[in-house]
Design a protein around this motif. Structure first.
Motif, PDB file in Angstrom:
ATOM      1  N   VAL A   4      14.374 -72.938   0.881  1.00 51.78           N
ATOM      2  CA  VAL A   4      13.630 -71.990  -0.394  1.00 51.78           C
ATOM      3  C   VAL A   4      14.741 -71.553  -1.372  1.00 51.78           C
ATOM      4  CG1 VAL A   4      12.762 -69.676  -0.811  1.00 51.78           C
ATOM      5  CG2 VAL A   4      11.820 -70.879   1.395  1.00 51.78           C
ATOM      6  N   GLU A   5      16.038 -71.525  -1.045  1.00 49.42           N
ATOM      7  CA  GLU A   5      16.838 -71.240  -2.076  1.00 49.42           C
ATOM      8  C   GLU A   5      17.234 -72.646  -2.862  1.00 49.42           C
ATOM      9  OE1 GLU A   5      20.373 -68.035  -0.284  1.00 49.42           O
ATOM     10  OE2 GLU A   5      20.817 -70.033  -0.094  1.00 49.42           O
ATOM     11  N   ALA A   6      17.216 -73.681  -2.252  1.00 55.09           N
ATOM     12  CA  ALA A   6      17.292 -74.938  -3.032  1.00 55.09           C
ATOM     13  C   ALA A   6      16.283 -75.092  -3.994  1.00 55.09           C
ATOM     14  CB  ALA A   6      17.152 -76.440  -2.321  1.00 55.09           C
ATOM     15  N   LEU A   7      14.862 -74.563  -3.768  1.00 54.84           N
ATOM     16  CA  LEU A   7      13.690 -74.644  -4.632  1.00 54.84           C
ATOM     17  C   LEU A   7      13.622 -73.459  -5.486  1.00 54.84           C
ATOM     18  CD1 LEU A   7      11.226 -75.796  -1.843  1.00 54.84           C
ATOM     19  CD2 LEU A   7      12.304 -77.243  -3.463  1.00 54.84           C
ATOM     20  N   ALA A   8      14.387 -72.213  -5.324  1.00 49.46           N
ATOM     21  CA  ALA A   8      14.297 -71.233  -6.349  1.00 49.46           C
ATOM     22  C   ALA A   8      15.068 -71.623  -7.523  1.00 49.46           C
ATOM     23  CB  ALA A   8      14.970 -70.121  -5.544  1.00 49.46           C
ATOM     24  N   LEU A  65      -0.647 -66.596   9.898  1.00 49.72           N
ATOM     25  CA  LEU A  65       0.620 -66.213   9.387  1.00 49.72           C
ATOM     26  C   LEU A  65       0.609 -64.731   8.903  1.00 49.72           C
ATOM     27  CD1 LEU A  65       0.506 -69.141   6.851  1.00 49.72           C
ATOM     28  CD2 LEU A  65       1.987 -68.695   8.488  1.00 49.72           C
ATOM     29  N   LEU A  66      -0.514 -63.954   9.001  1.00 53.30           N
ATOM     30  CA  LEU A  66      -0.499 -62.694   8.515  1.00 53.30           C
ATOM     31  C   LEU A  66       0.190 -61.837   9.657  1.00 53.30           C
ATOM     32  CD1 LEU A  66      -4.340 -61.980   7.786  1.00 53.30           C
ATOM     33  CD2 LEU A  66      -2.451 -62.280   6.020  1.00 53.30           C
ATOM     34  N   PHE A  67       0.403 -62.311  10.882  1.00 52.41           N
ATOM     35  CA  PHE A  67       1.130 -61.561  11.986  1.00 52.41           C
ATOM     36  C   PHE A  67       2.613 -62.413  12.032  1.00 52.41           C
ATOM     37  CE2 PHE A  67       2.821 -61.935  16.368  1.00 52.41           C
ATOM     38  CZ  PHE A  67       2.921 -60.520  16.371  1.00 52.41           C
ATOM     39  N   LEU A  68       2.625 -63.899  11.843  1.00 50.32           N
ATOM     40  CA  LEU A  68       3.927 -64.332  12.151  1.00 50.32           C
ATOM     41  C   LEU A  68       4.861 -64.314  10.890  1.00 50.32           C
ATOM     42  CD1 LEU A  68       2.414 -67.721  13.880  1.00 50.32           C
ATOM     43  CD2 LEU A  68       3.824 -65.838  14.837  1.00 50.32           C
ATOM     44  N   ALA A  69       4.470 -64.002   9.601  1.00 52.42           N
ATOM     45  CA  ALA A  69       4.975 -63.812   8.402  1.00 52.42           C
ATOM     46  C   ALA A  69       6.002 -62.548   8.635  1.00 52.42           C
ATOM     47  CB  ALA A  69       4.343 -63.795   6.944  1.00 52.42           C
ATOM     48  N   PRO A  70       5.459 -61.398   9.032  1.00 53.44           N
ATOM     49  CA  PRO A  70       6.263 -60.414   9.082  1.00 53.44           C
ATOM     50  C   PRO A  70       7.311 -60.569  10.507  1.00 53.44           C
ATOM     51  CG  PRO A  70       4.113 -59.745   8.974  1.00 53.44           C
ATOM     52  CD  PRO A  70       3.858 -61.114   9.054  1.00 53.44           C
ATOM     53  N   LEU A  71       6.931 -61.371  11.554  1.00 58.83           N
ATOM     54  CA  LEU A  71       7.697 -61.734  12.738  1.00 58.83           C
ATOM     55  C   LEU A  71       9.112 -62.476  12.481  1.00 58.83           C
ATOM     56  CD1 LEU A  71       7.963 -60.879  15.689  1.00 58.83           C
ATOM     57  CD2 LEU A  71       6.553 -62.838  16.272  1.00 58.83           C
ATOM     58  N   TYR A  72       8.397 -63.545  11.844  1.00 60.67           N
ATOM     59  CA  TYR A  72       9.774 -64.429  11.330  1.00 60.67           C
ATOM     60  C   TYR A  72      10.011 -64.356   9.949  1.00 60.67           C
ATOM     61  CZ  TYR A  72       8.658 -66.836  15.884  1.00 60.67           C
ATOM     62  OH  TYR A  72       8.384 -67.267  17.306  1.00 60.67           O
ATOM     63  N   GLY A  73       9.111 -64.542   8.888  1.00 62.46           N
ATOM     64  CA  GLY A  73       9.607 -64.560   7.509  1.00 62.46           C
ATOM     65  C   GLY A  73      10.253 -63.324   7.117  1.00 62.46           C
ATOM     66  N   ALA A  74       9.712 -62.139   7.392  1.00 67.72           N
ATOM     67  CA  ALA A  74      10.721 -60.895   7.060  1.00 67.72           C
ATOM     68  C   ALA A  74      12.011 -60.928   7.563  1.00 67.72           C
ATOM     69  CB  ALA A  74       9.790 -59.788   7.632  1.00 67.72           C
ATOM     70  N   VAL A  75      12.142 -61.660   8.653  1.00 70.15           N
ATOM     71  CA  VAL A  75      13.515 -61.492   9.317  1.00 70.15           C
ATOM     72  C   VAL A  75      14.466 -62.469   8.627  1.00 70.15           C
ATOM     73  CG1 VAL A  75      15.054 -62.211  11.056  1.00 70.15           C
ATOM     74  CG2 VAL A  75      12.780 -60.955  11.421  1.00 70.15           C
ATOM     75  N   VAL A 101      10.620 -65.029  -2.243  1.00 66.73           N
ATOM     76  CA  VAL A 101      10.500 -64.256  -1.075  1.00 66.73           C
ATOM     77  C   VAL A 101       9.188 -64.713  -0.452  1.00 66.73           C
ATOM     78  CG1 VAL A 101       9.925 -61.853  -0.483  1.00 66.73           C
ATOM     79  CG2 VAL A 101      11.639 -62.197  -2.334  1.00 66.73           C
ATOM     80  N   LEU A 102       8.227 -65.067  -1.137  1.00 66.01           N
ATOM     81  CA  LEU A 102       6.659 -65.213  -0.433  1.00 66.01           C
ATOM     82  C   LEU A 102       6.883 -66.682   0.188  1.00 66.01           C
ATOM     83  CD1 LEU A 102       4.272 -64.039  -3.404  1.00 66.01           C
ATOM     84  CD2 LEU A 102       4.791 -62.921  -1.175  1.00 66.01           C
ATOM     85  N   PRO A 112      20.443 -61.516  -5.014  1.00 68.42           N
ATOM     86  CA  PRO A 112      19.538 -60.899  -4.004  1.00 68.42           C
ATOM     87  C   PRO A 112      17.959 -61.127  -4.626  1.00 68.42           C
ATOM     88  CG  PRO A 112      21.319 -59.600  -4.323  1.00 68.42           C
ATOM     89  CD  PRO A 112      21.661 -60.792  -4.963  1.00 68.42           C
ATOM     90  N   TRP A 113      17.048 -61.149  -3.945  1.00 70.56           N
ATOM     91  CA  TRP A 113      15.670 -61.293  -4.495  1.00 70.56           C
ATOM     92  C   TRP A 113      14.803 -59.876  -4.559  1.00 70.56           C
ATOM     93  CZ3 TRP A 113      14.608 -66.085  -1.126  1.00 70.56           C
ATOM     94  CH2 TRP A 113      15.412 -67.176  -1.658  1.00 70.56           C
ATOM     95  N   LEU A 114      15.265 -59.095  -3.609  1.00 69.88           N
ATOM     96  CA  LEU A 114      14.490 -57.684  -3.512  1.00 69.88           C
ATOM     97  C   LEU A 114      15.644 -56.488  -3.890  1.00 69.88           C
ATOM     98  CD1 LEU A 114      12.565 -58.592  -0.379  1.00 69.88           C
ATOM     99  CD2 LEU A 114      11.709 -58.485  -2.631  1.00 69.88           C
ATOM    100  N   GLY A 115      15.064 -55.410  -4.288  1.00 72.13           N
ATOM    101  CA  GLY A 115      15.669 -54.208  -4.269  1.00 72.13           C
ATOM    102  C   GLY A 115      15.525 -53.533  -2.818  1.00 72.13           C
ATOM    103  N   TRP A 116      16.083 -52.169  -2.762  1.00 70.56           N
ATOM    104  CA  TRP A 116      15.949 -51.368  -1.520  1.00 70.56           C
ATOM    105  C   TRP A 116      14.563 -51.315  -0.986  1.00 70.56           C
ATOM    106  CZ3 TRP A 116      19.983 -52.045   1.211  1.00 70.56           C
ATOM    107  CH2 TRP A 116      21.081 -52.191   0.478  1.00 70.56           C
ATOM    108  N   PHE A 117      13.621 -50.972  -2.105  1.00 69.90           N
ATOM    109  CA  PHE A 117      12.232 -50.570  -1.725  1.00 69.90           C
ATOM    110  C   PHE A 117      11.667 -52.095  -0.871  1.00 69.90           C
ATOM    111  CE2 PHE A 117       7.668 -50.872  -2.610  1.00 69.90           C
ATOM    112  CZ  PHE A 117       7.199 -49.885  -1.925  1.00 69.90           C
ATOM    113  N   GLY A 118      11.723 -53.305  -1.481  1.00 70.40           N
ATOM    114  CA  GLY A 118      11.148 -54.341  -0.971  1.00 70.40           C
ATOM    115  C   GLY A 118      11.960 -54.577   0.356  1.00 70.40           C
ATOM    116  N   THR A 119      13.168 -54.460   0.622  1.00 72.75           N
ATOM    117  CA  THR A 119      13.798 -54.732   1.977  1.00 72.75           C
ATOM    118  C   THR A 119      13.440 -53.828   2.846  1.00 72.75           C
ATOM    119  OG1 THR A 119      15.774 -53.413   1.040  1.00 72.75           O
ATOM    120  CG2 THR A 119      15.889 -55.793   0.776  1.00 72.75           C
ATOM    121  N   SER A 120      13.093 -52.465   2.551  1.00 74.01           N
ATOM    122  CA  SER A 120      12.697 -51.455   3.518  1.00 74.01           C
ATOM    123  C   SER A 120      11.079 -51.870   3.870  1.00 74.01           C
ATOM    124  CB  SER A 120      12.773 -50.059   2.832  1.00 74.01           C
ATOM    125  OG  SER A 120      13.895 -49.755   2.274  1.00 74.01           O
TER     126      SER A 120
END
Length: 348
Positions: free
Chosen positions: A146-150, A50-60, A19-20, A158-166
């Protein structure tokens, strides 16, 4: 025999690591890899960004992946959701899809005017560039790497529960609102209600189509490492290197197509042919995670290569700083593609 239970914390950290990784890789591919950012050569500024771009792109990217994997769907759903979010990002958030003078970029009008669709305020060239760019560079390619490296047992889950996705959904909403607020304050342009409604309708239709697709159990390749289910005699898939080379060549040709209506037609035909090739090959016996990694890596490598010829926006950057930044991100992509290919080959 007595077994010792595995502590919960290592398992949690094991799931959070990809996820990170995706939170960081997505904005790097979306913003930094092309070398257009005016902060190229300023590592601390890029890191802080990245503190701003991670939520804008990475979270999506994480949310798209979680939605597809949690519902048991595969790459067609990932791509449609990525395209839908490309419409949201460029049509509703920063509104660059409609803006006639975005960020006061000197050559913006030259890119836009030659393929402007009358009555819409949309340039066909820029629409194709933005939407395909978000779908591939911002979301799909980082997800694939990232999936290939996981860890193999996590690549399909899935990597996250409902709390993490929220939490990620809230972070994205906050980042998107900040971009929109900045746009309204600085751009002096607001898209027309019809444009906003149209963009929202297209994005919603793509989301509906994404979840109307059958689940993985219905057949087909879904995630890196899966083997295609073959109905009848379809032959074997081309080698991973041949497929990767085809994507690399197509993306390179695409860079040189003119920003005119014939160029847009050629670009659309090229991308359609590439889509048919990949869809057909992925349903043949022998399609593997190596194919997926090289398909994902090819457009990133093309962008990295051409970043050396890109002039960053804003204040001039010293050649040493610019080329150092270009070189760093190029080596990062090469290393990730090589690592992902190695892991996929070992797992095959």
């Amino acid at each position: 025999m007595v077994t010792t239970p595995v502590p919960a914390r290592p398992r949690l950290l094991r799931r959070l690591a990809p996820v990170l990784g995706l939170l960081v890789l997505s904005p790097v591919c979306a913003e930094y890899l092309s070398g257009y950012d005016g902060n190229a050569g300023r590592p601390l500024v890029l890191l802080g960004g990245l503190l701003f771009l991670a939520p804008l792109y990475g979270a999506v990217a994480v949310l798209i992946r979680e939605a597809a994997r949690r519902t048991g769907r595969g790459w067609p759903t990932v791509l449609l959701l990525a395209l839908a979010m490309g419409v949201v990002q460029s049509g509703l958030v920063d509104q660059s899809l409609f803006n006639p003078a975005y960020r006061d970029i000197a050559y913006w009008d030259d890119m836009r005017a030659s393929t402007l669709v009358p009555g819409t305020g949309v340039s066909a060239e820029l629409a194709l560039t933005f939407l395909f760019g978000h779908m591939v560079w911002s979301f799909a390619a980082p997800i694939a790497l990232v999936e290939a490296l996981a860890p193999r047992d996590l690549a399909r889950r899935p990597w996250l529960g409902w709390f993490g996705t929220s939490v990620l959904a809230v972070l994205y909403a906050a980042a998107a609102l900040l971009v929109l607020d900045d746009h309204l304050d600085t751009e002096g342009f607001v898209a027309a209600p019809g444009q906003l409604v149209g963009a929202a309708a297209v994005a919603a239709a793509l989301v509906v189509a994404a979840f109307a697709l059958p689940r993985r159990a219905a057949g087909g390749v879904s995630v890196p490492g899966d083997t295609a289910r073959v109905r009848g005699n379809r032959g074997r898939a081309p080698s991973p290197w041949a497929v990767g080379a085809a994507v690399l060549a197509a993306m390179t040709v695409n860079v040189f197509l003119p920003q005119t209506w014939p160029g847009v037609a050629a670009e659309a035909a090229l991308l359609a042919a590439l889509a048919v090739l990949l869809f057909t090959a992925s349903r043949r016996e022998g399609w593997s995670g190596r194919h997926v990694v090289l398909v994902a890596g090819a457009p990133l490598l093309v962008t990295a290569a051409f970043s050396f010829a890109t002039t960053p926006l804003g204040d001039p950057v010293s050649p040493l700083a610019k080329y150092g930044s270009n070189g760093f991100f190029t080596l990062l992509v090469v290393a990730l593609v090589a690592w992902g290919h190695h892991r996929a080959r070992v797992a095959a």
